[in-house]
Design a protein around this motif. Structure first.
Motif, PDB file in Angstrom:
ATOM      1  N   UNK A 590       8.620   6.883 -22.289  1.00 41.11           N
ATOM      2  CA  UNK A 590       8.387   8.325 -22.364  1.00 41.11           C
ATOM      3  C   UNK A 590       9.411   9.081 -21.510  1.00 41.11           C
ATOM      4  N   UNK A 591       9.704   8.578 -20.334  1.00 41.27           N
ATOM      5  CA  UNK A 591      10.673   9.246 -19.459  1.00 41.27           C
ATOM      6  C   UNK A 591      12.081   9.162 -20.036  1.00 41.27           C
ATOM      7  N   UNK A 592      12.436   7.994 -20.603  1.00 40.11           N
ATOM      8  CA  UNK A 592      13.782   7.837 -21.166  1.00 40.11           C
ATOM      9  C   UNK A 592      13.966   8.720 -22.393  1.00 40.11           C
ATOM     10  N   UNK A 593      12.960   8.753 -23.270  1.00 39.62           N
ATOM     11  CA  UNK A 593      13.042   9.615 -24.448  1.00 39.62           C
ATOM     12  C   UNK A 593      13.148  11.081 -24.029  1.00 39.62           C
ATOM     13  N   UNK A 594      12.337  11.479 -23.046  1.00 31.02           N
ATOM     14  CA  UNK A 594      12.376  12.870 -22.577  1.00 31.02           C
ATOM     15  C   UNK A 594      13.752  13.207 -22.001  1.00 31.02           C
ATOM     16  N   UNK A 595      14.339  12.281 -21.246  1.00 33.70           N
ATOM     17  CA  UNK A 595      15.661  12.532 -20.667  1.00 33.70           C
ATOM     18  C   UNK A 595      16.725  12.660 -21.754  1.00 33.70           C
ATOM     19  N   UNK A 596      16.636  11.792 -22.764  1.00 35.26           N
ATOM     20  CA  UNK A 596      17.606  11.863 -23.865  1.00 35.26           C
ATOM     21  C   UNK A 596      17.462  13.168 -24.634  1.00 35.26           C
ATOM     22  N   UNK A 597      16.228  13.585 -24.888  1.00 31.33           N
ATOM     23  CA  UNK A 597      16.005  14.826 -25.622  1.00 31.33           C
ATOM     24  C   UNK A 597      16.447  16.035 -24.802  1.00 31.33           C
ATOM     25  N   UNK A 598      16.234  15.986 -23.483  1.00 31.99           N
ATOM     26  CA  UNK A 598      16.687  17.094 -22.638  1.00 31.99           C
ATOM     27  C   UNK A 598      18.206  17.216 -22.683  1.00 31.99           C
ATOM     28  N   UNK A 599      18.901  16.086 -22.768  1.00 36.12           N
ATOM     29  CA  UNK A 599      20.356  16.131 -22.852  1.00 36.12           C
ATOM     30  C   UNK A 599      20.804  16.667 -24.207  1.00 36.12           C
ATOM     31  N   UNK A 600      20.100  16.300 -25.267  1.00 34.72           N
ATOM     32  CA  UNK A 600      20.497  16.731 -26.607  1.00 34.72           C
ATOM     33  C   UNK A 600      20.070  18.163 -26.913  1.00 34.72           C
ATOM     34  N   UNK A 601      18.840  18.521 -26.556  1.00 35.82           N
ATOM     35  CA  UNK A 601      18.278  19.825 -26.926  1.00 35.82           C
ATOM     36  C   UNK A 601      17.643  20.489 -25.700  1.00 35.82           C
ATOM     37  N   UNK A 602      18.453  20.916 -24.748  1.00 37.41           N
ATOM     38  CA  UNK A 602      17.883  21.484 -23.511  1.00 37.41           C
ATOM     39  C   UNK A 602      17.108  22.771 -23.738  1.00 37.41           C
ATOM     40  N   UNK A 603      17.485  23.560 -24.756  1.00 38.99           N
ATOM     41  CA  UNK A 603      16.831  24.833 -24.978  1.00 38.99           C
ATOM     42  C   UNK A 603      15.409  24.728 -25.482  1.00 38.99           C
ATOM     43  N   UNK A 604      14.997  23.526 -25.901  1.00 41.93           N
ATOM     44  CA  UNK A 604      13.636  23.355 -26.421  1.00 41.93           C
ATOM     45  C   UNK A 604      12.785  22.486 -25.503  1.00 41.93           C
ATOM     46  N   UNK A 605      13.217  22.320 -24.265  1.00 37.31           N
ATOM     47  CA  UNK A 605      12.468  21.479 -23.336  1.00 37.31           C
ATOM     48  C   UNK A 605      11.035  21.970 -23.163  1.00 37.31           C
ATOM     49  N   UNK A 606      10.841  23.295 -23.244  1.00 39.30           N
ATOM     50  CA  UNK A 606       9.503  23.858 -23.047  1.00 39.30           C
ATOM     51  C   UNK A 606       8.551  23.481 -24.179  1.00 39.30           C
ATOM     52  N   UNK A 607       9.091  23.111 -25.331  1.00 36.78           N
ATOM     53  CA  UNK A 607       8.227  22.732 -26.463  1.00 36.78           C
ATOM     54  C   UNK A 607       7.812  21.270 -26.394  1.00 36.78           C
ATOM     55  N   UNK A 608       8.453  20.519 -25.529  1.00 33.72           N
ATOM     56  CA  UNK A 608       8.117  19.102 -25.406  1.00 33.72           C
ATOM     57  C   UNK A 608       7.141  18.916 -24.250  1.00 33.72           C
ATOM     58  N   UNK A 609       6.309  17.893 -24.328  1.00 33.21           N
ATOM     59  CA  UNK A 609       5.321  17.690 -23.249  1.00 33.21           C
ATOM     60  C   UNK A 609       6.011  17.310 -21.937  1.00 33.21           C
ATOM     61  N   UNK A 610       5.391  17.683 -20.866  1.00 32.46           N
ATOM     62  CA  UNK A 610       5.886  17.288 -19.551  1.00 32.46           C
ATOM     63  C   UNK A 610       5.606  15.798 -19.356  1.00 32.46           C
ATOM     64  N   UNK A 611       6.624  15.089 -18.910  1.00 31.44           N
ATOM     65  CA  UNK A 611       6.512  13.636 -18.738  1.00 31.44           C
ATOM     66  C   UNK A 611       6.714  13.302 -17.271  1.00 31.44           C
ATOM     67  N   UNK A 612       5.826  12.485 -16.763  1.00 31.90           N
ATOM     68  CA  UNK A 612       5.952  12.087 -15.355  1.00 31.90           C
ATOM     69  C   UNK A 612       7.157  11.173 -15.177  1.00 31.90           C
ATOM     70  N   UNK A 613       7.734  11.223 -14.010  1.00 35.22           N
ATOM     71  CA  UNK A 613       8.863  10.336 -13.714  1.00 35.22           C
ATOM     72  C   UNK A 613       8.397   8.889 -13.758  1.00 35.22           C
ATOM     73  N   UNK A 614       9.235   8.028 -14.300  1.00 37.48           N
ATOM     74  CA  UNK A 614       8.885   6.615 -14.402  1.00 37.48           C
ATOM     75  C   UNK A 614       9.127   5.923 -13.069  1.00 37.48           C
ATOM     76  N   UNK A 615       8.309   4.895 -12.799  1.00 37.07           N
ATOM     77  CA  UNK A 615       8.505   4.128 -11.568  1.00 37.07           C
ATOM     78  C   UNK A 615       9.731   3.234 -11.672  1.00 37.07           C
ATOM     79  N   UNK A 616      10.121   2.899 -12.890  1.00 34.37           N
ATOM     80  CA  UNK A 616      11.281   2.023 -13.096  1.00 34.37           C
ATOM     81  C   UNK A 616      12.491   2.863 -13.488  1.00 34.37           C
ATOM     82  N   UNK A 617      13.711   2.318 -13.337  1.00 29.97           N
ATOM     83  CA  UNK A 617      14.921   3.094 -13.627  1.00 29.97           C
ATOM     84  C   UNK A 617      15.044   3.448 -15.105  1.00 29.97           C
TER      85      UNK A 617
END
Length: 982
Positions: A590-617
């Motif tokens: 979930x964190x990796x997908x969210x990070x990738x989507x934020x890089x691709x579509x930063x203007x729509x970050x508010x439409x995506x759910x908030x994801x907690x930071x992952x404990x792993x890298x």
């Protein structure tokens, strides 16, 4: 010595070429060569060379020419007597295979579907046959040979197209059709080739040209084969897009050993492939190497299946969810129909389409690790030509009894083969201790999987004798026998596994056990780090350790998978808090997908759910390309995780993955998009998550909209709007209402679209979602531009400002496209060109190919209006390729109509007619009424160009009726054209 008649008459030997002499001598030699080894009578020879009225001294002339031919033959091959005088005539004492024409005929007759043989046969042609010779016999023979050459070109081209090499045939076929404009067989294959490389309009233009030629010169209509391929092109029933034959077999295992009997039996069965398909059940115990055997054999016999190989691991015995027949069919159809042809939604419809796609192809289909007959029944071809190999631990009795399958059993290796495999993997120590090697092989139950594990252990301990290793394994098995209370073969296998693990560090064993809990088939170091709770560097080291021990297998660059037996054993190999491990791996994804989507579509970050930071890298994504590449590589795994989450008590993760990926999945793999959003909808509904269900419905509506399924799109979007209204989410309700507006817009119903967009904006009135408002304003302004509303610029400028404020380049690009529409309506072509180019660059940077296609199509329309039809045609063809690749049927109609307009402006009315005809057929099928009217308008102009005024009036009337019904201003322009036409 070799002789050539397929070109100038020459003799070749020892790398040298000998000219025969003046034309009369060449003529005589040609007659004798075409009767190779047979006597040609004096009178027949004279008639063929000199005709029906030879000169008085012809006998003397013939003898003189024969003497000169003998001298040439003697010069080429001293001491040989090639030209023999028989009673009543002459004979050239050569074998047929020394003459190029006979080698050509043998290749075409005996290997008519063999690409290599046909290519070799065509390479024998060095120009016009019997070049330089004249007379009735020479002309008649040349015509016959030319007809044989034409048939060979057609056969060669058909074979190349079947093998996915259509592009290699286009030039040769085009030359043939231009030289023989009434050759229907050549036209059929050329149409297939052009369609296969994405040139649908050119394919239809070929049909139009030959149809006219047949009517004008012969007074007949095209034959049934030509009519059938024309209909198939119109209906997109031929495989779209140039494609290489699918080659999905995994790499063969190294040091494959034994199985000679099984391979021989597979070869024998494969010889039966013909009018009926062959089904083989490769059954046997776990770890016996069923997959390795079929993959090894498949690579050996790939030439028998020129149309390719399909392979799928059905995961019937894996800890993960088995692959459903519907998903398997979706994967196969995606491979068989590259270029974006629509994959049916229903399982039954997919099975029917799969059988259709396999019809006429010679393919190998490997269905690996099937758990039951029901899992594979829908994956069987309906017609002949294919071989299907199903591997399973089950006997699959139903396939044998009901479908005529042939069973081949793969069991333990014979002892000699088992020892040979150990020798190949371990080296000279096996020859030095043959008895101990035999004992070790028996202790490994003579199964390839366990033998490889034992061999790796022996290699890692080079100083330990094999006898000691065999004793260690025996002790491990005795202990396990006591614990399990029996001598079951499975107990022996588990003993080998446990023996291998004992050589590893505790940390490596824990990593192995953690990987057994991974709910998807493949993994990398990041996944192991999450599952095992280890640093990334440690996870990489552990994976390398497990790979060296053959406990995991490579599955691509830095990616691995695990044999299902090992994965099952891993779940009992160590103590793992499974719930915590899965929590960490889902948190990671979930964190990796969210990070990738934020890089691709930063203007729509508010439409995506908030994801907690992952404990792993989590991977770093320096740029948009890195994010997109990661998502592309992980999409299959993410889809598997979404399905697992929906059915294994993690509904919130399934819903979150769908919500995170909505923009990335827009215009991408439709089958995967429906799967991910569909699982989210199911999960949300089961848990009463009405917001999650509504969001999934909205996303599914978008997928159906993209595919041109208007009714399904409206149903899902309307259901989403209702749910959003019930829970009080006005902003999301507005987006769903705007989605219905998109359906109306694509149908050309612009005023209803404006009503929906206006309603959506009203729902956004108290919302802070700038991007949502900007998107709707963009669509509203674009539609207003198309019908000439003055408010278009105001709304588009407002949209641009909001997109900029939100930092949303994707939306800015779409606003530029809307402003380009305004520029086109005002004839500001320079501005339109600039705006379209800027949009192209933005979409290209974002990697959103469907949107890029729309901007490229706009460039094409601009260039047509600017008087550059050739450049316009290039843009429309590129847009068409992208639309087809993304499955955007509405976009296809736009590009086809644009291409038709460019072709007409460029002086090619036949291609214009073909493009508009294809556009019309597709527009009618998907309900795109404005584009149907545009196609009729284009066809009317083509008819005017051809002087066919009745046809022109028919198309003008139809276009006017549709435009008037849609209340579009184009109807006024058509009335002006009609007035000028009279």
């Amino acid at each position: 010595m070799d002789f050539q008649v397929l070109g100038s008459i020459t003799i070749r030997t020892g790398g040298r070429t000998f000219a025969v002499g003046e034309p009369r001598q060449q003529h005589i030699l040609a007659v004798l060569l075409l009767e190779a080894g047979r006597t040609v009578g004096h009178d027949s020879l004279v008639t063929r060379v000199w005709g029906e009225s030879p000169p008085k001294q012809v006998r003397r002339s013939l003898q003189a020419h024969i003497t000169r031919i003998r001298r040439v033959l003697e010069q080429a091959d001293p001491g040989s007597a090639w030209l023999v005088r028989d009673a009543g005539g002459y004979r050239l004492d050569v074998r047929p295979d020394q003459v190029d024409v006979f080698r050509f005929r043998n290749a075409v007759r005996d290997e008519s579907t063999d690409r290599a043989a046909l290519t070799e046969a065509l390479d024998l042609w060095r120009g016009e046959p019997l070049a330089g010779l004249s007379g009735e016999w020479a002309d008649r023979t040349r015509r016959t040979l030319s007809q044989e050459h034409e048939a060979a070109v057609v056969a060669w081209a058909a074979a190349e197209i079947r093998a996915g090499q259509a592009a290699a045939t286009v030039i040769r076929l085009t030359e043939l059709v231009e030289e023989h404009p009434l050759h229907e067989g050549a036209a059929v294959v050329l149409m297939r080739a052009l369609y296969a490389v994405g040139r649908t309009a050119d394919s239809l233009a070929v049909h139009e040209r030959i149809r006219r030629a047949l009517r004008d010169e012969l007074g007949v209509d095209p034959g049934p084969e030509l009519a059938a391929v024309h209909e198939a092109v119109l209906r997109h029933d031929l495989p779209p897009g140039e494609q290489t034959a699918p080659a999905q077999l995994p790499a063969a295992v190294t040091e494959f050993t034994g199985r000679a009997g099984e391979i021989t039996e597979l070869d024998r069965l494969a010889d039966r492939v013909g009018d009926e398909s062959l089904i083989i059940c490769l059954t046997g115990t776990a770890g016996a190497g069923k997959t390795a055997t079929v993959v090894h054999w498949g690579h050996r016999v790939r030439d028998r299946f020129p149309d390719g190989q399909l392979y799928l691991d059905l995961r019937g015995y894996a800890p993960e969810e088995p692959v459903s027949p519907g998903d398997a069919l979706g994967a196969f159809l995606t491979a068989l129909m590259p270029g974006g042809a629509e994959v049916p939604l229903g399982e039954t419809e997919r099975a029917a389409r799969f059988r259709t796609e396999l019809d006429g192809r010679r393919m190998l289909v490997v269905l690996d690790n099937a758990v039951s007959v029901e899992q594979v029944r829908m994956l069987l071809p309906g017609a002949g030509g294919c071989a299907v190999v199903v591997t399973s631990r089950d006997a699959l009795t139903g396939l044998v009894a009901l479908h005529g399958a042939h069973r081949v059993t793969v069991d333990q290796l014979p002892l000699a083969d088992a020892v040979t495999l150990l020798g190949r993997l371990v080296g000279p120590r096996v020859d030095a201790e043959p008895e101990s090697a035999a004992v070790l092989a028996e202790r490994c139950v003579r199964l390839p999987l366990t033998l490889r594990l034992a061999a790796e252990l022996a290699v890692s301990r080079p100083a330990v004798p094999l006898s000691r290793l065999a004793d260690e394994l025996r002790a491990a098995q005795q202990t396990l026998d006591v614990l399990s209370g029996g001598d079951d073969q499975r107990a022996a296998i588990r003993a080998v596994f446990s023996w291998s693990l004992r050589q590893l560090s505790d940390q490596a064993v824990a990593a192995f056990a953690a990987l057994g809990r991974h709910p998807a088939p493949t993994f990398d170091a990041h996944v192991l780090a999450a599952l095992a709770g280890q640093p990334l560097a440690t996870a990489r080291t552990l994976l390398n350790t497990l790979a060296r021990a053959h406990l995991v297998q490579p599955a691509g660059v830095d990616r691995y998978l695990m044999h299902d037996l090992l994965k099952a054993y891993a779940t009992e190999a160590g103590s793992v808090d499974e719930r915590s491990a899965l929590d960490r791996v889902y948190a990671y994804y979930l964190a990796a997908v969210a990070a990738a989507m934020d890089r691709l579509y930063p203007g729509e970050a508010h439409r995506r759910p908030q994801v907690a930071a992952a404990a792993s890298p989590v991977p770093g994504f320096p740029g948009a390309d890195d994010a997109r590449d990661w998502l592309d590589a992980e999409l299959a795994t993410i889809s598997a995780l979404a399905a697992h989450a929906a059915t294994h008590g993690r509904p919130e993760s399934s819903v979150a993955l769908s919500r995170l990926l909505f923009r990335y999945l827009d215009g991408r793999n439709e089958t995967v998009a429906i799967s991910i959003h569909g699982h989210a909808r199911t999960a949300a509904h089961a848990t009463g998550d009405r917001a999650g269900e509504a969001t999934a419905l909205h996303s599914l509506g978008g997928v159906h909209l993209q595919a041109g399924r208007a009714d399904a799109a409206v149903a899902h979007l309307s259901a989403a709007a209702t749910l959003f209204k019930e829970i009080g989410d006005l902003s999301s309700q507005g987006r769903a209402v705007a989605g219905v507006g998109m359906v109306e817009e694509r149908a050309g119903r612009y005023r209803p679209a404006i009503d929906h967009y206006t309603r959506a904006l009203a729902l956004f009135r108290h919302d802070t979602d700038l991007v949502a408002q900007a998107h709707v304003l963009t669509r509203l302004g674009t539609v207003e531009a198309r019908i000439g509303h003055a408010a278009a610029v105001t709304n588009l400028d407002h949209a641009m400002a909001l997109h900029r404020q939100a930092g949303h380049p994707f939306g800015q690009a779409w606003a530029k496209l809307g402003l380009a529409e305004v520029a086109l309506t005002r004839d500001h072509l320079g501005d339109a060109l600039t705006l379209h180019n800027e949009a192209v660059e933005l979409f290209r940077t974002l990697g959103h190919l469907e949107s890029e296609a729309w901007s490229i199509d706009g460039l094409g329309r601009t260039h047509t209006l600017s008087g550059h039809p050739d450049r316009a045609a290039e843009h429309h063809r590129r847009a068409l390729d992208l639309f087809v690749a993304r499955g955007d049927r509405d976009g296809e109609t736009w590009a086809l109509n644009g291409l038709g307009e460019a072709c007409l402006a460029g002086g090619d009315p036949a291609s214009a007619r073909a493009n508009h005809t294809t556009a019309l057929d597709l527009a009618v099928r998907i309900g795109a009424r404005e584009q149907a009217a545009r196609a009729h308008h284009g066809l009317a102009r083509v008819a005017v160009e051809a002087g066919d005024l009745p046809a022109a009036h028919r198309h003008y009337d139809r276009a006017t009726a549709i435009y008037r019904d849609l209340t579009l201003p184009t109807a006024d322009a058509i009335r002006k054209e009609l007035a000028e036409l009279g």
